[in-house]
Design an enzyme around this catalytic site. Structure first.
Site, short mmCIF file in Angstrom:
data_model
loop_
_atom_site.label_atom_id
_atom_site.label_comp_id
_atom_site.label_asym_id
_atom_site.label_seq_id
_atom_site.Cartn_x
_atom_site.Cartn_y
_atom_site.Cartn_z
N HIS A 115 37.48 31.34 41.91
CA HIS A 115 38.71 32.04 41.56
C HIS A 115 39.64 32.21 42.75
O HIS A 115 40.80 32.61 42.59
CB HIS A 115 38.35 33.42 40.98
CG HIS A 115 39.48 34.17 40.38
ND1 HIS A 115 40.00 35.32 40.95
CD2 HIS A 115 40.20 33.96 39.27
CE1 HIS A 115 40.99 35.78 40.20
NE2 HIS A 115 41.13 34.97 39.17
N ARG A 175 38.84 30.76 31.68
CA ARG A 175 38.87 31.08 30.25
C ARG A 175 40.22 30.79 29.62
O ARG A 175 41.27 31.19 30.13
CB ARG A 175 38.49 32.55 30.02
CG ARG A 175 38.41 32.92 28.55
CD ARG A 175 37.91 34.32 28.36
NE ARG A 175 36.50 34.44 28.63
CZ ARG A 175 35.96 35.36 29.42
NH1 ARG A 175 36.73 36.20 30.05
NH2 ARG A 175 34.65 35.41 29.60
N ASN A 188 47.33 40.52 23.90
CA ASN A 188 46.28 41.17 24.67
C ASN A 188 45.12 41.60 23.78
O ASN A 188 43.95 41.40 24.12
CB ASN A 188 46.84 42.41 25.38
CG ASN A 188 47.70 42.08 26.58
OD1 ASN A 188 47.74 40.95 27.05
ND2 ASN A 188 48.41 43.08 27.08
N TYR A 210 54.71 36.73 37.37
CA TYR A 210 53.60 37.47 37.97
C TYR A 210 54.01 37.89 39.38
O TYR A 210 54.52 37.07 40.15
CB TYR A 210 52.35 36.60 38.09
CG TYR A 210 51.56 36.41 36.82
CD1 TYR A 210 52.17 36.48 35.57
CD2 TYR A 210 50.21 36.13 36.86
CE1 TYR A 210 51.44 36.29 34.41
CE2 TYR A 210 49.47 35.94 35.70
CZ TYR A 210 50.09 36.01 34.48
OH TYR A 210 49.37 35.82 33.33
N ARG A 257 44.26 28.01 37.57
CA ARG A 257 45.18 27.79 36.45
C ARG A 257 46.46 27.21 37.02
O ARG A 257 46.93 27.65 38.07
CB ARG A 257 45.53 29.10 35.72
CG ARG A 257 44.35 29.87 35.16
CD ARG A 257 44.84 31.07 34.34
NE ARG A 257 43.81 32.08 34.14
CZ ARG A 257 42.92 32.06 33.15
NH1 ARG A 257 42.94 31.04 32.30
NH2 ARG A 257 42.02 33.01 33.04
N HIS A 272 50.20 41.69 39.93
CA HIS A 272 49.01 40.85 40.04
C HIS A 272 48.44 40.79 41.45
O HIS A 272 47.31 40.34 41.64
CB HIS A 272 49.36 39.43 39.56
CG HIS A 272 48.19 38.55 39.29
ND1 HIS A 272 47.88 37.46 40.09
CD2 HIS A 272 47.25 38.56 38.33
CE1 HIS A 272 46.81 36.84 39.61
NE2 HIS A 272 46.40 37.50 38.55
#
Length: 708
Positions: A459, A429, A72, A492, A399, A616
């Site tokens: 997104h 990213r 992180n 997640y 992703r 998430h």
């Protein structure tokens, strides 16, 4: 096509009476009402570190949290600190929401980071490492190894490591070498025994071998590879005396700068920028706390790094490498394994029912990782690809995994003659290269690949399936909070809505027309879509709760998200708190909102749940005077999500789905639920002792929480 009639009240239109005369609006909000975004992120990473320090966590899980903390922090410096430095160097005078300049924020980040890294080092060296040794997992140094093991490791070094090492001298004929980002390196001082002159050299530690070398087969004793190299420096510098050696590591700016309105081919432009990323300017230098001033000064000067950007680390550098130890087969030192359940709506009996048949009966809410991604969302897409009655599949991909069954299904669908559209976000990213590869593979298979809208990242997590059913064309949909990635779906926590609702199908059709064509639609029936309507839609609904509170019906706002930074949304919550509305916020990461401040936010509760799974999902609940309204989707309350991304929230109306989300939010708010609570003076762990782990409860109950 199945008939569809748009409701009169569209999703982003909420009638709110004028509130100018309400006391919540009349009194100005204080200027110091926002917490600093960057320092709040460091607070989040401190919560991760707290789990590494927790004696109740299994030992290798504690090592995992140390690795996550380190990873992180790497990304934080590569992106956030790099951005602050760039703004400072460009002379931009813009300040943060809490009034700090870039220079002031960088100074605070430097001091806070050093404090946290020292704490991480103590946790590892003084606590986790000795306990690992007690459990038979030892990280040793060269001086602790007996002669037999040294001989064997020396043979390994000569055969496997030595050939790939390149000692690089620094002198008038040899300029200081380029140091790649996040690589581990040895800084070495050698002396010429004939002249007595001393020289600096650098050796890069190979990154294509394990960080920890097993000392002896059949044991779990490991030697850091840099120790093995250091023990054999004489072989790299024969005839020279090794005076000193230290490890160091550099973090570089990893942000990309693609001018989409100038670059005609976005894919080629991004590939060019990816090639440049490895040459970004340094933003952090990590050294061990035993590094001499001589070596430190040399590195700072050659790398052009400020002294405030040098982080002294006690013990080992780069604890993200602890993932290697976490991967050991030591089940007693880890969380118990689990198998995700299949959502009861899709559990197969003697005669398996297709997902399409089930969705015609009503919507289904799925909750990962407690419920299997493979038997719900993945199966939905795979069935669509194989079904001869399916005419088209349209999907966003932000992703996904390296061996993606989702991509395989889309390729199969295209091969079967279906119309397949994949919106691949190649600017995601640190997944840019992988997504470029997927985009090319999909194009070769005949999939229509698009890259979204200029200036915006796509997104949202949406999939639309168009199916011929007799004389009717029906649309089936998935709108989720998480990526189409079966691997992260196991770690997640996310929600997804599967639906055959004609209104949602019509909305997704319109949304894909925006993403793939020239449509400028901004209003939808059951969706809120950024960058046009999410902020305004959320703020209007918060203001509606103020109206309900003022009318005696009670106001309630419950939000769950990753981060909340947006000033417009936060100010709306402050006004709601002043009006007496109950505001309950669960946020995993960054929180610029200040909770429990008298006269400002005493009716706002903020908690953070950090645990085995990464929380998430995004849930937005508004009491609406007893006519509860629930939304889920991909957007956090951040500028980037609300202004610079295409995001989608979907209104959830299915009774069973609403009850599940209500129970989840209620369970998170219980006083005995393990979490961190935000007060006027910062975060504290709650309850102080004991408490119930909501994630473990969900695992035991198969996500079907009750309120007992």
């Amino acid at each position: 096509m199945e008939p569809f009639h748009a409701p009169e009240d569209q999703a982003d239109v909420v009638d709110v009476p004028s509130l100018e005369d309400d006391p919540a609006f009349a009194e100005p909000l204080p200027v110091d009402r926002f917490s600093n975004r960057e320092l709040s992120w460091l607070d989040f990473n401190e919560r991760v570190l707290t789990l590494a320090e927790d004696q109740d966590e299994p030992l290798l899980e504690r090592a995992k949290f140390l690795a996550i903390f380190a990873s992180n922090l790497d990304e934080f410096y590569m992106v956030r600190v790099a951005g602050l430095k760039r703004r400072r160097e460009m002379g931009l005078s813009v300040t943060s929401a809490d009034g700090l300049t870039s220079s002031e924020q960088l100074a605070l980040i430097s001091a806070r980071t050093q404090e946290l890294v020292e704490r991480q080092g103590r946790c590892f060296s003084d606590d986790v490492l000795p306990k690992l040794a007690e459990a038979g997992i030892r990280i040793v140094h060269w001086g602790e190894i007996d002669a037999t093991d040294r001989e064997r490791l020396a043979e390994y070094f000569t055969a496997q490591i030595f050939p790939v090492l390149t000692p690089l001298a620094v002198d008038p004929a040899h300029p200081f070498p380029y140091i790649s980002g996040l690589s581990l390196n040895l800084a070495i001082i050698v002396r010429d025994p004939e002249t007595g002159s001393e020289r600096f050299a650098r050796v890069k530690v190979p990154n294509n071998v394990d960080r920890f070398v097993r000392v002896r087969r059949g044991t779990d004793s490991f030697l850091p590879i840099e120790d093995l190299i250091a023990a054999h420096l004489a072989e790299l510098f024969p005839g020279m005396e090794v005076v000193e050696h230290q490890t160091f590591r550099v973090t570089r700016n990893a942000d990309l700068d693609v001018e989409e309105d100038r670059d005609e081919d976005l894919l080629q432009a991004l590939e060019r920028e990816l090639a440049r990323r490895r040459f970004g300017p340094p933003v952090r230098l990590e050294v061990t706390d035993t590094t001499s001033e001589r070596i430190l000064d040399l590195l700072l000067g050659e790398l052009e790094v400020e002294a405030t950007d040098a982080v002294e680390v006690p013990g080992l550098l780069d604890l993200s490498s602890l993932w290697q130890l976490v991967g050991l087969d030591r089940p007693t030192l880890k969380d118990a394994p689990f198998v995700p359940a299949t959502n009861p709506a899709f559990a197969e009996g003697e005669v398996p029912k297709s997902i399409f048949a089930r969705l015609r009966e009503g919507d289904v809410l799925v909750h990962h990782p407690y419920e299997s991604f493979a038997t719900t969302v993945q199966r939905f897409i795979e069935q669509a690809a194989a079904d001869p009655n399916v005419l088209a599949i349209k999907q966003t991909l932000y992703r996904t995994s390296g061996d993606s069954p989702i991509v395989d299904a889309l390729i199969s669908a295209a091969a079967a003659g279906k119309q397949v559209v994949a919106l691949v976000e190649i600017k995601a990213r640190f997944d840019e290269q992988a997504n470029i590869s997927w985009a090319k593979a999909l194009e070769r298979a005949g999939v229509h690949v698009v890259y979204g809208l200029v200036g915006l990242k796509t997104h949202c997590k949406v999939c639309l399936v168009v199916r011929q059913e007799g004389s009717v064309i029906r649309r089936y949909c998935h709108v989720g909070t998480g990526n189409y990635n079966p691997k992260t779906a196991r770690i997640y926590e996310d929600l997804g809505l599967l639906s055959a609702d004609p209104a949602i199908g019509a909305d997704l059709t319109d949304l894909f027309n925006v993403l793939t064509g020239y449509s400028r639609q901004t209003e939808y029936r059951n969706l809120l879509v950024a960058p046009h309507s999410i902020r305004s839609g959320i703020v209007r609904r918060i203001e509606r709760e103020i109206d309900h509170q003022r009318a005696g019906r009670g106001g309630l706002v419950r939000l769950k998200m990753n981060s909340i930074v947006d000033e417009g949304v936060i100010d709306a919550l402050y006004r709601a708190s002043r009006a007496g509305v109950v505001v309950d916020v669960t946020v995993r990461g960054i929180c610029a909102l200040r909770a429990g401040v008298p006269g400002l936010s005493e009716n706002i509760t903020v908690r953070s749940i950090v645990g085995r799974f990464l929380e998430h999902s995004r849930i937005f609940h508004f009491g609406n005077g007893g006519q509860d309204e629930y939304w889920i989707g991909s957007a956090d309350m951040m500028h980037r999500n609300l202004d610079r991304r295409v995001e989608a929230l979907v209104k959830v109306t299915d009774k069973a789905a609403v009850e599940r989300m209500s129970t989840l939010l209620t369970r998170m708010a219980r006083p005995d639920t393990k979490c961190f609570v935000l007060g006027p003076d910062g975060w504290t762990r709650s309850p102080a002792e004991g408490g119930r782990d909501i994630q473990e409860d969900l695992l035991r109950r198969g996500a079907a929480l009750s309120d007992d």
